[in-house]
Design a protein around this motif. Structure first.
Motif, PDB file in Angstrom:
ATOM      1  N   GLY A   1       0.830  -1.210   0.000  1.00 28.18           N
ATOM      2  CA  GLY A   1       0.000   0.000   0.000  1.00 28.18           C
ATOM      3  C   GLY A   1       0.862   1.257   0.000  1.00 28.18           C
ATOM      4  N   ILE A   2       0.203   2.408  -0.156  1.00 32.36           N
ATOM      5  CA  ILE A   2       0.961   3.674  -0.216  1.00 32.36           C
ATOM      6  C   ILE A   2       1.746   3.928   1.079  1.00 32.36           C
ATOM      7  N   PRO A   3       1.135   3.753   2.272  1.00 33.81           N
ATOM      8  CA  PRO A   3       1.900   4.042   3.491  1.00 33.81           C
ATOM      9  C   PRO A   3       3.178   3.203   3.602  1.00 33.81           C
ATOM     10  N   GLU A   4       3.104   1.945   3.172  1.00 34.14           N
ATOM     11  CA  GLU A   4       4.289   1.080   3.234  1.00 34.14           C
ATOM     12  C   GLU A   4       5.368   1.564   2.259  1.00 34.14           C
ATOM     13  N   LYS A   5       4.909   1.950   1.062  1.00 35.27           N
ATOM     14  CA  LYS A   5       5.865   2.458   0.071  1.00 35.27           C
ATOM     15  C   LYS A   5       6.562   3.712   0.607  1.00 35.27           C
ATOM     16  N   ILE A   6       5.774   4.575   1.252  1.00 34.28           N
ATOM     17  CA  ILE A   6       6.350   5.809   1.815  1.00 34.28           C
ATOM     18  C   ILE A   6       7.412   5.454   2.850  1.00 34.28           C
ATOM     19  N   LYS A   7       7.064   4.521   3.708  1.00 40.52           N
ATOM     20  CA  LYS A   7       7.988   4.095   4.762  1.00 40.52           C
ATOM     21  C   LYS A   7       9.301   3.581   4.149  1.00 40.52           C
ATOM     22  N   GLU A   8       9.153   2.763   3.101  1.00 39.79           N
ATOM     23  CA  GLU A   8      10.321   2.168   2.455  1.00 39.79           C
ATOM     24  C   GLU A   8      11.262   3.252   1.906  1.00 39.79           C
ATOM     25  N   ILE A   9      10.673   4.240   1.239  1.00 40.04           N
ATOM     26  CA  ILE A   9      11.516   5.305   0.655  1.00 40.04           C
ATOM     27  C   ILE A   9      12.144   6.146   1.759  1.00 40.04           C
ATOM     28  N   GLU A  10      11.371   6.421   2.809  1.00 36.75           N
ATOM     29  CA  GLU A  10      11.929   7.199   3.926  1.00 36.75           C
ATOM     30  C   GLU A  10      13.136   6.491   4.531  1.00 36.75           C
ATOM     31  N   GLU A  11      13.014   5.161   4.663  1.00 38.87           N
ATOM     32  CA  GLU A  11      14.130   4.370   5.198  1.00 38.87           C
ATOM     33  C   GLU A  11      15.350   4.486   4.292  1.00 38.87           C
ATOM     34  N   GLU A  12      15.090   4.365   2.993  1.00 35.52           N
ATOM     35  CA  GLU A  12      16.201   4.412   2.053  1.00 35.52           C
ATOM     36  C   GLU A  12      16.878   5.786   2.076  1.00 35.52           C
ATOM     37  N   MET A  13      16.066   6.849   2.217  1.00 31.86           N
ATOM     38  CA  MET A  13      16.649   8.194   2.252  1.00 31.86           C
ATOM     39  C   MET A  13      17.526   8.377   3.484  1.00 31.86           C
ATOM     40  N   LYS A  14      17.083   7.799   4.591  1.00 30.90           N
ATOM     41  CA  LYS A  14      17.865   7.905   5.826  1.00 30.90           C
ATOM     42  C   LYS A  14      19.236   7.256   5.657  1.00 30.90           C
ATOM     43  N   LYS A  15      19.252   6.159   4.906  1.00 27.62           N
ATOM     44  CA  LYS A  15      20.503   5.411   4.751  1.00 27.62           C
ATOM     45  C   LYS A  15      21.450   6.071   3.749  1.00 27.62           C
ATOM     46  N   THR A  16      20.878   6.909   2.859  1.00 26.89           N
ATOM     47  CA  THR A  16      21.688   7.442   1.765  1.00 26.89           C
ATOM     48  C   THR A  16      22.394   8.730   2.171  1.00 26.89           C
ATOM     49  N   GLN A  17      23.696   8.745   2.026  1.00 29.05           N
ATOM     50  CA  GLN A  17      24.445   9.973   2.267  1.00 29.05           C
ATOM     51  C   GLN A  17      24.223  10.901   1.087  1.00 29.05           C
ATOM     52  N   ILE A  18      24.066  12.189   1.395  1.00 30.64           N
ATOM     53  CA  ILE A  18      23.855  13.111   0.287  1.00 30.64           C
ATOM     54  C   ILE A  18      25.194  13.700  -0.141  1.00 30.64           C
ATOM     55  N   ASN A  19      25.591  13.400  -1.352  1.00 27.29           N
ATOM     56  CA  ASN A  19      26.792  14.026  -1.922  1.00 27.29           C
ATOM     57  C   ASN A  19      26.645  14.073  -3.437  1.00 27.29           C
ATOM     58  N   LYS A  20      27.645  14.604  -4.102  1.00 27.12           N
ATOM     59  CA  LYS A  20      27.571  14.780  -5.564  1.00 27.12           C
ATOM     60  C   LYS A  20      27.178  13.470  -6.272  1.00 27.12           C
ATOM     61  N   ARG A  21      27.726  12.352  -5.754  1.00 30.14           N
ATOM     62  CA  ARG A  21      27.514  11.072  -6.418  1.00 30.14           C
ATOM     63  C   ARG A  21      26.088  10.545  -6.261  1.00 30.14           C
ATOM     64  N   THR A  22      25.443  10.894  -5.129  1.00 30.00           N
ATOM     65  CA  THR A  22      24.113  10.346  -4.866  1.00 30.00           C
ATOM     66  C   THR A  22      22.995  11.337  -5.215  1.00 30.00           C
ATOM     67  N   GLU A  23      23.382  12.539  -5.651  1.00 35.48           N
ATOM     68  CA  GLU A  23      22.407  13.601  -5.914  1.00 35.48           C
ATOM     69  C   GLU A  23      21.239  13.145  -6.783  1.00 35.48           C
ATOM     70  N   HIS A  24      21.583  12.476  -7.867  1.00 37.48           N
ATOM     71  CA  HIS A  24      20.569  12.037  -8.820  1.00 37.48           C
ATOM     72  C   HIS A  24      19.580  11.082  -8.138  1.00 37.48           C
ATOM     73  N   HIS A  25      20.149  10.088  -7.461  1.00 33.50           N
ATOM     74  CA  HIS A  25      19.354   9.090  -6.759  1.00 33.50           C
ATOM     75  C   HIS A  25      18.439   9.751  -5.714  1.00 33.50           C
ATOM     76  N   VAL A  26      19.006  10.662  -4.937  1.00 35.32           N
ATOM     77  CA  VAL A  26      18.231  11.334  -3.884  1.00 35.32           C
ATOM     78  C   VAL A  26      17.109  12.172  -4.497  1.00 35.32           C
ATOM     79  N   GLY A  27      17.412  12.844  -5.599  1.00 27.31           N
ATOM     80  CA  GLY A  27      16.396  13.651  -6.283  1.00 27.31           C
ATOM     81  C   GLY A  27      15.190  12.805  -6.666  1.00 27.31           C
ATOM     82  N   LEU A  28      15.466  11.612  -7.199  1.00 26.32           N
ATOM     83  CA  LEU A  28      14.364  10.721  -7.600  1.00 26.32           C
ATOM     84  C   LEU A  28      13.589  10.225  -6.386  1.00 26.32           C
TER      85      LEU A  28
END
Ligand SMILES: Nc1nc2c(ncn2[C@@H]2O[C@H](COP(=O)(O)OP(=O)(O)OP(=O)(O)O)[C@@H](O)[C@H]2O)c(=O)[nH]1
Ligand SMILES: [Mg+2]
Length: 363
Positions: free
Chosen positions: A2-29
């Motif tokens: 469901g939508i709430p689960e999908k939201i949770k999944e992306i939030e988790e992934e964002m927490k794990k992802t360091q923001i830098n030049k290399r990940t910019e594209h990924h984070v933007g998406l």
């Protein structure tokens, strides 16, 4: 899933992802997917819960809303600035609904709306927060009110209004999107983009279902700003930050608070009537209005009741304000004031007026 689960999944992934030049594209998406899912979720739940919207009739030349946590002094401010009598008390959630008042200043009628206090989580519905914040979405100016002992509440306020799709003190980004059915997506930029690559732009637009057509970008925007444009439901309003109850502290304390807040604010003590003039001036400057004194060809200028228009308005806008039909016969105008070289200068209706111009429209 469901939508709430999908939201949770992306939030988790964002927490794990360091923001830098290399990940910019990924984070933007990821940000785009998250924003899209949240909007979808809201659409599917907005019919339920949250309660009825507050009834507010907009009136006057501009509408200001008072936003702050409970007991910071919003109702006291309303009562001091307008003719209204909103209940004031030392306990939280004294105000339970919208209370309007009118402030007359420089010939303008400025509507001020007192609202219940909001709390952290308001934008997701806590304490009827969405009802309160949706009133702010329709305002011209949001007055953010802080208690002198709780300057840290600013973060909460900014977060909650941001979550409600309100963008304060920002211009809408200059981006034009045209959708098409085929042919891919063409990206045109008229300035150097330092925060986005063409690949990220395309990726974010695809999340919003725009894979064909064109986008023209005229500002050095960020991924968040592109998402704001694509979401189509953001409101751009100005804001004024107020620190109330400064009568309770000394200058040394106030200096420390200044450092902590780190941005411009107006210190007041509403209950003691202290510094309210400065607040009113700040409001007036932020609204960025001009006053136009109309004068009939054979008469005197009306200094009592100016027309109130946004800065940058033309004489055509003045005509429209007088009456929508008034533009039809209008041909040119005589103007005295700072927008012209000499008093009584003849100008076309495309002329941009200035504050306190005296204007005679000729037909
Ligand atoms: N010392 C001091 N107290 C103030 C000032 N302004 C308001 N207060 C007090 O703060 C308390 C709350 O004031 P309200 O105006 O009811 O606050 P509010 O933000 O409208 O509160 P809610 O409606 O519950 O959200 C009251 O006891 C006021 O007397 C001020 O400038 N100085
Ligand atoms: Mg109140």
């Amino acid at each position: 899933m469901g939508i709430p689960e999908k939201i949770k999944e992306i939030e988790e992934e964002m927490k794990k992802t360091q923001i830098n030049k290399r990940t910019e594209h990924h984070v933007g998406l990821l940000k785009a997917k998250l924003a899209k899912l949240r909007a979808d979720l809201e659409k599917s739940t907005s019919s339920k819960g949250g309660g009825q919207a507050f009834e507010v009739r907009k009136g006057g030349d501009a509408t200001i809303v008072l936003i702050g946590l409970p007991s910071v002094g919003k109702s006291t401010i309303l009562n001091r600035l307008t003719n209204a009598k909103s209940k004031v008390a030392a306990y939280a959630f004294t105000t339970l609904t919208v209370v309007p008042g009118i402030m007359r200043h420089n010939g303008a009628d400025i509507q001020i709306l007192d609202l219940p206090g909001i709390i952290s989580g308001a934008s997701s519905g806590r304490g009827r927060g969405r009802r309160v914040l949706s009133v702010a979405r329709n305002a011209d100016l949001v007055m953010l009110v802080l208690d002198v002992f709780q300057p840290g509440q600013l973060k909460t306020l900014l977060h909650e209004i941001h979550e409600m799709g309100i963008r304060v003190n920002q211009r809408p980004p200059d981006v034009t999107i045209n959708r098409a059915n085929k042919g891919g997506l063409s990206v045109t930029t008229t300035c150097k983009l330092t925060k986005l690559t063409p690949a990220t732009i395309k990726g974010i637009m695809e999340v919003y279902g725009v894979s064909n057509g064109s986008v023209v970008i005229r500002d050095d925007i960020s991924d968040d700003q592109l998402i704001d444009v694509l979401s189509g439901s953001r409101r751009y309003v100005s804001s004024v930050l107020v620190l109330n109850k400064v009568d309770l502290v000394n200058n040394q304390y106030l200096d420390a608070v200044k450092k902590e807040i780190g941005e411009d604010f107006v210190p007041i003590a509403a209950e003691k009537d202290a510094n309210l003039d400065q607040l009113v001036e700040k409001i007036w400057d932020t609204l960025n209005f001009i006053r136009i004194y109309l004068k009939r060809p054979d008469g005197e200028p009306d200094f009592e009741k100016p027309l109130i228009l946004p800065a940058g308005s033309t004489l055509m806008d003045v005509c429209k304000r007088i009456h929508p039909r008034f533009t039809e016969g209008a041909k040119y105008a005589y103007v005295s004031g700072s927008s012209v070289k000499f008093a009584g200068q003849r100008v076309g209706l495309e002329h941009v007026a200035a504050d306190k111009d005296i204007v005679t429209i000729m037909r």
